[in-house]
Design a protein around this motif. Sequence first.
Motif, mmCIF file in Angstrom:
data_model
loop_
_atom_site.group_PDB
_atom_site.id
_atom_site.type_symbol
_atom_site.label_atom_id
_atom_site.label_comp_id
_atom_site.label_asym_id
_atom_site.label_seq_id
_atom_site.Cartn_x
_atom_site.Cartn_y
_atom_site.Cartn_z
ATOM 1 N N PRO A 84 100.463 97.470 81.976
ATOM 2 C CA PRO A 84 101.230 97.521 83.228
ATOM 3 C C PRO A 84 101.301 96.144 83.885
ATOM 4 N N LEU A 85 102.208 96.019 84.817
ATOM 5 C CA LEU A 85 102.288 94.805 85.625
ATOM 6 C C LEU A 85 101.347 94.956 86.811
ATOM 7 N N ASP A 86 100.603 93.882 87.123
ATOM 8 C CA ASP A 86 99.747 93.946 88.307
ATOM 9 C C ASP A 86 100.597 93.668 89.552
ATOM 10 N N ASN A 87 99.976 93.654 90.734
ATOM 11 C CA ASN A 87 100.744 93.510 91.970
ATOM 12 C C ASN A 87 101.330 92.114 92.170
ATOM 13 N N THR A 88 100.989 91.163 91.274
ATOM 14 C CA THR A 88 101.604 89.835 91.342
ATOM 15 C C THR A 88 102.720 89.681 90.310
ATOM 16 N N GLY A 89 102.976 90.741 89.529
ATOM 17 C CA GLY A 89 104.033 90.698 88.527
ATOM 18 C C GLY A 89 103.581 90.239 87.153
ATOM 19 N N HIS A 90 102.276 89.949 86.991
ATOM 20 C CA HIS A 90 101.748 89.541 85.695
ATOM 21 C C HIS A 90 101.326 90.775 84.890
ATOM 22 N N THR A 91 101.418 90.658 83.574
ATOM 23 C CA THR A 91 101.015 91.764 82.711
ATOM 24 C C THR A 91 99.498 91.855 82.667
ATOM 25 N N ALA A 92 99.000 93.056 82.856
ATOM 26 C CA ALA A 92 97.570 93.329 82.733
ATOM 27 C C ALA A 92 97.375 94.144 81.456
ATOM 28 N N ILE A 93 96.199 94.070 80.876
ATOM 29 C CA ILE A 93 95.888 94.852 79.674
ATOM 30 C C ILE A 93 94.632 95.651 79.937
ATOM 31 N N SER A 94 94.705 96.961 79.656
ATOM 32 C CA SER A 94 93.507 97.794 79.782
ATOM 33 C C SER A 94 93.446 98.772 78.617
ATOM 34 N N LEU A 95 92.241 99.061 78.172
ATOM 35 C CA LEU A 95 92.028 99.984 77.068
ATOM 36 C C LEU A 95 92.230 101.406 77.560
ATOM 37 N N THR A 96 93.173 102.119 76.947
ATOM 38 C CA THR A 96 93.476 103.496 77.328
ATOM 39 C C THR A 96 92.681 104.483 76.495
ATOM 40 N N SER A 97 92.596 104.238 75.186
ATOM 41 C CA SER A 97 91.814 105.113 74.310
ATOM 42 C C SER A 97 91.331 104.329 73.106
#
Length: 114
Positions: free
Chosen positions: A85-98
Motif C-alpha cells: 500500500p501507499l503510506d500517508n506520504t504517497g510512498h510505497t510501503a511493504i508489509s508481510l501479509t502471509s
Amino acid sequence: PDLSGYEKFGLGNVKYNISGIHVTAVEFPSASISLLPGTGIKLVIGNASLSIDMNWNIRTWMFKDSGRSTVYISKVFATAIFSTPLDNTGHTAISLTSCRTTSGDIDIKLSGKS
C-alpha cells in the motif's frame, strides 16, 4: 545470536548453550516473484536448502559434553505474500501479509568429547 537455556528431562534439568552459529550455504534452485494485482507481491521458493555450523555444550547433574554440529535442512518450500500500500506520504510501503513454510528433511551431525 547464541541460544542458551534449561530444559527439564526425566531426572533433572539440562543446561544447554549453542554458540558460533554460522550459515555456511544457502541454495534456492527454484524461486519466483509475481505481481498480484490489487494485492501486492507473491514470493515462492521451492526445494531450497541450507547448512548451518555451530558450537554446542550441555550440562546435567550427571555429565557434561561439548562439541561442534552441522545441521543440513533440505526440501524447504516457502510462500510469502507482501502487500504494497501507499503510506500517508504517497510512498510505497511493504508489509508481510502471509507466510507459509515447510521443510522436508533435517540432518544433524554432532561431534563431541563423549
